[in-house]
Design an enzyme around this catalytic site. Structure first.
Site, mmCIF file in Angstrom:
data_model
loop_
_atom_site.group_PDB
_atom_site.id
_atom_site.type_symbol
_atom_site.label_atom_id
_atom_site.label_comp_id
_atom_site.label_asym_id
_atom_site.label_seq_id
_atom_site.Cartn_x
_atom_site.Cartn_y
_atom_site.Cartn_z
ATOM 1 N N HIS A 2 0.816 -1.214 0.000
ATOM 2 C CA HIS A 2 0.000 0.000 0.000
ATOM 3 C C HIS A 2 0.854 1.271 0.000
ATOM 4 C CE1 HIS A 2 0.462 -0.109 4.518
ATOM 5 N NE2 HIS A 2 0.474 1.200 4.342
ATOM 6 N N ASP A 62 0.066 -7.584 1.470
ATOM 7 C CA ASP A 62 0.485 -6.182 1.612
ATOM 8 C C ASP A 62 2.010 -6.062 1.624
ATOM 9 O OD1 ASP A 62 0.142 -3.459 1.791
ATOM 10 O OD2 ASP A 62 -0.022 -3.439 3.972
ATOM 11 N N GLY A 105 -3.781 -10.072 -17.642
ATOM 12 C CA GLY A 105 -4.613 -9.061 -18.305
ATOM 13 C C GLY A 105 -6.085 -9.113 -17.968
ATOM 14 N N GLY A 113 3.474 6.656 7.809
ATOM 15 C CA GLY A 113 4.852 6.886 7.356
ATOM 16 C C GLY A 113 5.793 5.808 7.847
ATOM 17 N N ASN A 114 5.434 5.148 8.963
ATOM 18 C CA ASN A 114 6.213 4.003 9.438
ATOM 19 C C ASN A 114 5.969 2.755 8.597
ATOM 20 O OD1 ASN A 114 5.994 5.319 12.609
ATOM 21 N ND2 ASN A 114 7.923 4.388 11.955
ATOM 22 N N SER A 115 4.866 2.763 7.835
ATOM 23 C CA SER A 115 4.494 1.584 7.054
ATOM 24 C C SER A 115 5.639 1.151 6.143
ATOM 25 C CB SER A 115 3.264 1.875 6.201
ATOM 26 O OG SER A 115 2.128 2.040 7.009
#
Length: 409
Positions: free
Chosen positions: A161, A191, A319, A267-269
């Site tokens: 993400h 993720d 696709g 922001g730590n992600s």
């Protein structure tokens, strides 16, 4: 009172006659003692000869008795020796096994927070992405996240993400250098993502990857990342593992997180969660709502290790986009499994194979499909140019299509 010699215990009648003693002549007594003594001495001499002297003579050794005794004595000695050696061997094996257990369970000395920071802060990066605004295509929005350098080839791990849908990806190294990066591959279900910078750039540091299966609740951890903005790059927070196996749903998938009370903010992600030995055991990902403090989550590093082979190469391209069907939809379609196609890219392998929107994919590469994640797992095991056979339901018709995989354009 009368004389005791004449007391007859009130018995009447004549006095009893005195008992006559048997006398052995003195000469005969001496002869008996001599005979007994001589016999005893002879017996002792015989035993001495049999025990100490006779076994050492050649005559005895050559006799059948001597050979029998010697053979059985050697056998008994060997059995006793083997028994002793067996016991010793068992004891040595037990000691070695115990030593191995100690070596396996013994941990390296724990590091202080400042030692972890000093050694591994240089391996943590800030990631800045630019994503085109969906409402105004002429405007770009900036997003910030964190990551950590995995190897000398410039591969960086982060969250999907953080870089998903990005037009550009910029990596800010710990020494302040800014370099462009490109996405290698990502996995929405876990993720996780891998990006790469130019391997000709000298890297300030790389991480040491640990084992998240061995982490224990209460163990000390340290998080490093760039919360809120690039101005706070390299921020260090510490805490403990508050829980394990915390299942959190992301879309249609569920991830089993590590829970920590180390401060995790936007922001730590994508940044690393270190254990007390300086090993990365988690990827910081999420926090509870703003009004809940001290509850953050990290993806166990072992999930990244399992996915690393797939994430380290450019993904295969099919696709088309599909969606899972709920039980009610399956029942209405009178099928027990399948996923529905909701989009087909133009000029894609899927379009060339004849796949259409609203087709129901029943099998993919010979396996019955109930979730789209199953198709992704199957696709990961193939290479560009390989073909996958699909059985689909289109209205009331059952069709078989052949899809050729290609590298992502």
């Amino acid at each position: 009172m009368g004389d005791p010699d004449h007391i007859n215990n009130n018995m009447t009648g004549p006095d009893p006659q005195p008992t006559e003693r048997i006398r052995v002549p003195r000469k005969m007594g001496y002869h008996l003692i001599t005979t007994l003594t001589t016999g005893l001495v002879g017996l002792l001499m015989g035993l001495w000869l049999a025990i100490f002297l006779l076994p050492n003579t050649a005559l005895f050794h050559d006799s059948a008795l001597g050979k029998y005794i010697e053979e059985h004595a050697q056998l008994a000695a060997r059995e006793a020796s083997e028994g002793i050696m067996s016991d010793v061997s068992k004891q040595l094996k037990a000691i070695e096994a115990q030593k191995a257990i100690i070596e396996e369970t013994s941990d390296d000395p724990d590091m202080t927070v400042s030692e972890i920071v000093a050694q591994y802060k240089s391996s943590v990066v800030t990631i800045v992405t630019k994503i085109r605004d969906t409402e105004s295509e002429n405007e770009m929005r900036n997003f910030i996240g964190s990551g950590f350098i995995l190897n000398r080839d410039g591969m960086i791990a982060t969250n999907q993400h953080v870089i998903g849908g990005a037009d550009t990806i910029t990596v800010i190294l710990a020494d302040g250098r800014e370099v462009s990066a490109k996405e290698i591959n990502s996995d929405r279900d876990t993720d996780l993502a891998i990006i790469k910078i130019d391997n000709r750039i000298s890297l300030p540091g790389i991480v040491t990857v640990g084992n998240s299966d061995t982490i224990t609740v209460g163990e000390q951890v340290v998080a490093i990342g760039s919360p809120v903005s690039r101005n706070f790059a390299g921020t260090v927070t510490s805490g403990i593992i508050s829980g394990k196996d915390r299942n959190v749903y992301i879309g249609d998938s569920v991830i089993s997180y590590l829970q920590t009370d180390a401060a995790i903010n936007e922001g730590n992600s994508g940044g690393p969660l270190f254990n007390a030995r300086g090993e990365v055991i988690g990827i910081n990902t999420a926090k509870m709502s703003d009004d809940v403090q001290g509850i953050g989550f990290a993806i166990p590093i072992n999930i990244l290790k399992e996915k690393l082979t797939y994430l380290s190469r450019v993904p295969l391209y099919t696709g088309f986009t599909a969606k899972d069907l709920n039980p009610e939809a399956l029942e209405a379609l009178n099928i027990s499994n399948g996923v529905v196609v909701i989009a087909v890219d133009k000029l894609s392998p899927a379009e060339k194979a004849g796949l259409q929107e609203k087709d129901i994919i029943l099998t993919f590469d010979g396996r019955e499909i109930l979730k789209t994640s199953q198709m992704n797992d199957i696709r990961e095991r193939h290479d560009p140019g390989e073909k996958i056979r699909m059985e689909i339901k289109r209205g009331n018709d059952l069709l078989t299509l052949e899809l050729e995989l290609t590298a992502r354009p």
